[in-house]
Write an enzyme that holds these catalytic residues in place. Structure first.
Site, PDB file in Angstrom:
ATOM      1  N   GLU A  93      10.764  15.766  14.820  1.00  0.00           N
ATOM      2  CA  GLU A  93      11.077  15.614  13.399  1.00  0.00           C
ATOM      3  C   GLU A  93      10.308  16.673  12.607  1.00  0.00           C
ATOM      4  O   GLU A  93       9.082  16.704  12.639  1.00  0.00           O
ATOM      5  CB  GLU A  93      10.657  14.205  12.955  1.00  0.00           C
ATOM      6  CG  GLU A  93      11.095  13.857  11.566  1.00  0.00           C
ATOM      7  CD  GLU A  93      10.627  12.463  11.147  1.00  0.00           C
ATOM      8  OE1 GLU A  93       9.459  12.125  11.377  1.00  0.00           O
ATOM      9  OE2 GLU A  93      11.447  11.722  10.570  1.00  0.00           O
ATOM     10  N   CYS A 125      13.798  10.060   6.250  1.00  0.00           N
ATOM     11  CA  CYS A 125      13.766   9.567   7.640  1.00  0.00           C
ATOM     12  C   CYS A 125      15.137   9.706   8.277  1.00  0.00           C
ATOM     13  O   CYS A 125      15.270  10.026   9.440  1.00  0.00           O
ATOM     14  CB  CYS A 125      13.311   8.122   7.660  1.00  0.00           C
ATOM     15  SG  CYS A 125      14.272   7.057   6.585  1.00  0.00           S
ATOM     16  N   LYS A 165       0.848  -1.199   0.000  1.00  0.00           N
ATOM     17  CA  LYS A 165       0.000   0.000   0.000  1.00  0.00           C
ATOM     18  C   LYS A 165       0.881   1.246   0.000  1.00  0.00           C
ATOM     19  O   LYS A 165       1.463   1.620   0.998  1.00  0.00           O
ATOM     20  CB  LYS A 165      -0.933   0.056   1.211  1.00  0.00           C
ATOM     21  CG  LYS A 165      -2.034   1.099   0.965  1.00  0.00           C
ATOM     22  CD  LYS A 165      -2.579   1.769   2.181  1.00  0.00           C
ATOM     23  CE  LYS A 165      -1.845   2.929   2.707  1.00  0.00           C
ATOM     24  NZ  LYS A 165      -1.735   4.127   1.843  1.00  0.00           N
ATOM     25  N   GLU A 184       9.728   0.881  10.629  1.00  0.00           N
ATOM     26  CA  GLU A 184      10.751   1.830  10.160  1.00  0.00           C
ATOM     27  C   GLU A 184      10.155   3.219  10.337  1.00  0.00           C
ATOM     28  O   GLU A 184       9.347   3.652   9.520  1.00  0.00           O
ATOM     29  CB  GLU A 184      11.080   1.564   8.686  1.00  0.00           C
ATOM     30  CG  GLU A 184      11.813   0.261   8.424  1.00  0.00           C
ATOM     31  CD  GLU A 184      13.276   0.304   8.835  1.00  0.00           C
ATOM     32  OE1 GLU A 184      13.747   1.343   9.345  1.00  0.00           O
ATOM     33  OE2 GLU A 184      13.953  -0.721   8.649  1.00  0.00           O
TER      34      GLU A 184
HETATM   35  P1  NAD Z   1       2.639   8.420   7.630  1.00  0.00           P
HETATM   36  O1  NAD Z   1       2.867   7.673   8.904  1.00  0.00           O
HETATM   37  O2  NAD Z   1       1.661   9.525   7.646  1.00  0.00           O
HETATM   38  O3  NAD Z   1       2.125   7.412   6.486  1.00  0.00           O
HETATM   39  C1  NAD Z   1       2.851   6.262   6.122  1.00  0.00           C
HETATM   40  C2  NAD Z   1       1.909   5.281   5.451  1.00  0.00           C
HETATM   41  O4  NAD Z   1       0.940   4.862   6.406  1.00  0.00           O
HETATM   42  C3  NAD Z   1       1.126   5.856   4.261  1.00  0.00           C
HETATM   43  O5  NAD Z   1       0.994   4.866   3.266  1.00  0.00           O
HETATM   44  C4  NAD Z   1      -0.220   6.170   4.882  1.00  0.00           C
HETATM   45  O6  NAD Z   1      -1.284   6.160   3.944  1.00  0.00           O
HETATM   46  C5  NAD Z   1      -0.373   5.025   5.870  1.00  0.00           C
HETATM   47  N1  NAD Z   1      -1.296   5.295   6.977  1.00  0.00           N
HETATM   48  C6  NAD Z   1      -1.650   6.500   7.494  1.00  0.00           C
HETATM   49  N2  NAD Z   1      -2.527   6.315   8.503  1.00  0.00           N
HETATM   50  C7  NAD Z   1      -2.718   4.981   8.629  1.00  0.00           C
HETATM   51  C8  NAD Z   1      -3.497   4.166   9.517  1.00  0.00           C
HETATM   52  N3  NAD Z   1      -4.253   4.692  10.466  1.00  0.00           N
HETATM   53  N4  NAD Z   1      -3.434   2.832   9.366  1.00  0.00           N
HETATM   54  C9  NAD Z   1      -2.636   2.262   8.435  1.00  0.00           C
HETATM   55  N5  NAD Z   1      -1.889   2.982   7.549  1.00  0.00           N
HETATM   56  C10 NAD Z   1      -1.922   4.325   7.666  1.00  0.00           C
HETATM   57  O7  NAD Z   1       4.066   8.897   7.130  1.00  0.00           O
HETATM   58  P2  NAD Z   1       4.418   9.785   5.851  1.00  0.00           P
HETATM   59  O8  NAD Z   1       4.011  11.195   6.120  1.00  0.00           O
HETATM   60  O9  NAD Z   1       3.928   9.114   4.617  1.00  0.00           O
HETATM   61  O10 NAD Z   1       6.029   9.671   5.843  1.00  0.00           O
HETATM   62  C11 NAD Z   1       6.831  10.429   6.668  1.00  0.00           C
HETATM   63  C12 NAD Z   1       7.273   9.646   7.881  1.00  0.00           C
HETATM   64  O11 NAD Z   1       7.846   8.408   7.493  1.00  0.00           O
HETATM   65  C13 NAD Z   1       8.365  10.366   8.650  1.00  0.00           C
HETATM   66  O12 NAD Z   1       8.133  10.253  10.037  1.00  0.00           O
HETATM   67  C14 NAD Z   1       9.619   9.608   8.252  1.00  0.00           C
HETATM   68  O13 NAD Z   1      10.683   9.700   9.163  1.00  0.00           O
HETATM   69  C15 NAD Z   1       9.106   8.224   8.127  1.00  0.00           C
HETATM   70  N6  NAD Z   1       9.983   7.409   7.285  1.00  0.00           N
HETATM   71  C16 NAD Z   1      10.740   6.425   7.850  1.00  0.00           C
HETATM   72  C17 NAD Z   1      11.617   5.678   7.067  1.00  0.00           C
HETATM   73  C18 NAD Z   1      12.467   4.588   7.655  1.00  0.00           C
HETATM   74  O14 NAD Z   1      12.938   3.765   6.897  1.00  0.00           O
HETATM   75  N7  NAD Z   1      12.714   4.553   8.949  1.00  0.00           N
HETATM   76  C19 NAD Z   1      11.706   5.939   5.696  1.00  0.00           C
HETATM   77  C20 NAD Z   1      10.919   6.956   5.157  1.00  0.00           C
HETATM   78  C21 NAD Z   1      10.054   7.680   5.954  1.00  0.00           C
END
Ligand code: NAD
Length: 484
Positions: free
Chosen positions: A386, A286, A177, A252
């Site tokens: 962050e 991230c 997803k 992650e």
């Molecule tokens: P997010 O947590 O808002 O969303 C991530 C994913 O989760 C998206 O596909 C989103 O649609 C889905 N999602 C949102 N709400 C959900 C729910 N209630 N249930 C299930 N899925 C849900 O994050 P973002 O804004 O897309 O990305 C930024 C964040 O991701 C930052 O905190 C960044 O540090 C982190 N990140 C971490 C890594 C890593 O490898 N550690 C890599 C990239 C980004």
């Protein structure tokens, strides 16, 4: 599906509409224009995707395939990604906003994941365990089953490949997803996999919202494993949903990674590394080096170098290949602006940037200048939270112990950089710092496909990339035979 203006879901090898026919628009952050219209996966669609993944696991076509053949398919996918680099990089750049050359690197890294894991598909081995005469005891590493993968918008094709490639190498089937902010290259990945003769149902791609498609996937009783990449808050919710079905998860999550610069470092090299670590992908990484810890004696020399770099950076649409592209959305842009206000109210000073660019040609997009917040203290919000934008928080320290204490004074622990010519300093910091990766006189390693990656503390748990990631996609069966 006949309507070619809508990007369909990929379920069981077919491009399909959402079960209720609804769609969502995807925007180009450099202009705010609609880039594409995508089918919005419903709970029922996610259910069908999980079902088709289960069926693929049971099938002769995938479940019965020899590991070496799986490896050949993965290698073909890697090659096909390389052959379509121009198209994929342009699409990623338009969807996410990142500069074209960074998008090209992402596509190359995605291909590299498939190549790396292609080579391991037929080398996932168990052990024999000596327990005495008359016994043969051995272990088998079996595919864990249906792997659910929920990914963010910041590195869509790279992070998509990072989870999909090891899962397929291990013999799993995947439901991916992507984020609704940037789902395009995940869909292309699904098409490429099918064109490379991955059997139907082995890789399903279901773009949609977190609240519907995300929760439907995370709480589905028939998934066997979940890899979540995203924010801490959503990660906690997702882990709780998976826990209700006793589904193991890889988390992650976010970071507030420090780059620690000592007075004896090569300052030009350090400034270059520090600038790249925060401004790459407009700080929406991230593992961004979003905190600079600099030894007092060289504070001015480093800030001067960084300010010169920040001010010289060309900001513009990703496809024009600037030094820095736009922020993913208006909402994220406003969050970044808010943090700059919070930082200055707490006593930080702006040493570069701090606002949207004044160029009227960029007025419709979501741009922010490369920004340095100086005179930050370790406990300020801009040092702790962050921001996820091109904003570097600069903190000074006097000695090694203080540097380590500040570096570890964070809920996160994803990556750290150390810049020094003294091997003892480098080793002391790398030993005592609490983070999943430490870089010495460099930051990042060109994608780092071969290197274990994952967090300490609230940056998550489990490891992706490298051979370590196979532990998440396999489960160990022990077989004990009594003979004689
Ligand atoms: P997010 O947590 O808002 O969303 C991530 C994913 O989760 C998206 O596909 C989103 O649609 C889905 N999602 C949102 N709400 C959900 C729910 N209630 N249930 C299930 N899925 C849900 O994050 P973002 O804004 O897309 O990305 C930024 C964040 O991701 C930052 O905190 C960044 O540090 C982190 N990140 C971490 C890594 C890593 O490898 N550690 C890599 C990239 C980004």
């Amino acid at each position: 599906m006949t309507d070619t203006t809508v990007e369909g879901l990929i379920i069981d090898g077919q491009r399909v509409r959402a079960s209720d026919g609804l769609t969502f628009d995807v925007y180009d952050p450099s202009s705010g224009d609609v880039l594409a219209t995508v089918a919005k996966a419903t709970k029922a669609d996610v259910g069908r995707a999980v079902q088709s993944a289960q069926a693929a696991l049971e099938s002769k076509a995938w479940g019965g395939m020899a590991p070496a053949e799986r490896g050949r398919i993965l290698f073909r996918i890697g090659q096909a990604i390389r052959e379509r680099e121009d198209e994929l990089a342009t699409l990623e750049s338009r969807d996410n906003g990142k500069p074209l050359r960074q998008a090209r690197t992402d596509v190359q890294v995605a291909a590299r994941y498939f190549e790396f894991f292609a080579g391991i598909a037929d080398k996932i081995m168990g052990h024999t365990i000596p327990i005495g005469p008359g016994f043969l005891d051995y272990t088998v590493r079996e595919p864990i089953g249906v792997s659910a993968q929920i990914v963010p918008w910041n590195y869509p094709i790279q992070i998509g490949a990072r989870g999909v490639a090891p899962a397929l190498a291990a013999g799993c089937a995947v439901v991916l997803k992507p984020s609704s902010e940037a789902p395009m290259t995940a869909l292309r990945l699904g098409e490429i996999a099918l064109a490379c003769r991955l059997p139907p149902g082995v890789l399903n791609v279901v773009p949609g919202t977190g609240s519907e498609a995300g929760t439907a996937l995370a709480s589905h009783p028939d998934i066997n494993q979940l890899t979540f990449t995203g924010s801490v808050d959503v990660g906690i919710q997702v882990a709780k949903m998976a826990a209700d079905n006793v589904v193991p998860v890889v988390m992650e999550l976010g970071g507030k990674s420090p780059n620690v610069v000592f007075a004896d470092a090569d300052l030009d090299l350090a400034a270059q590394g520090v600038a790249n670590a925060i401004f790459q992908n407009a700080g929406q990484t991230c593992s961004a080096g979003s905190r600079l810890l600099v030894q007092h004696k060289v504070h001015d020399a480093i800030v001067e170098r960084l300010a010169a770099r920040a001010k010289a950076m060309r900001v513009g649409p990703g496809v024009s290949d600037p030094d820095m592209g736009p922020i993913i959305s208006k909402r994220q842009l406003e969050t970044i602006e808010h943090y700059v206000t919070v930082g200055t109210a707490e006593g930080a000073t702006v040493a570069a940037g701090g606002a949207r660019p004044s160029d009227p040609a960029l007025g419709r997009g979501f741009y922010f200048q490369p920004t340095l917040l100086d005179h930050v203290s370790a406990t300020m919000r801009v040092a702790q939270e962050e921001i996820f934008g091109p904003v570097l928080s600069i903190i000074t320290f006097e000695d090694r112990d203080e540097a380590i204490a500040i570096a570890n004074r964070s809920q996160y622990g994803l990556v750290a950089g150390v810049w020094t010519r003294d091997i003892n300093t480098a080793m002391a910091v790398s030993t005592r710092i609490k983070s999943g990766q430490v870089f010495i006189n460099t930051y990042g390693a060109g994608g780092g496909v071969e290197l274990p990656f994952g967090g300490y503390k609230k940056s998550g748990y489990g490891r992706e990339k490298s051979l370590e990631s196979l532990a998440s996609y396999t489960q160990v069966k022990n077989v004990c035979v009594k003979f004689g």
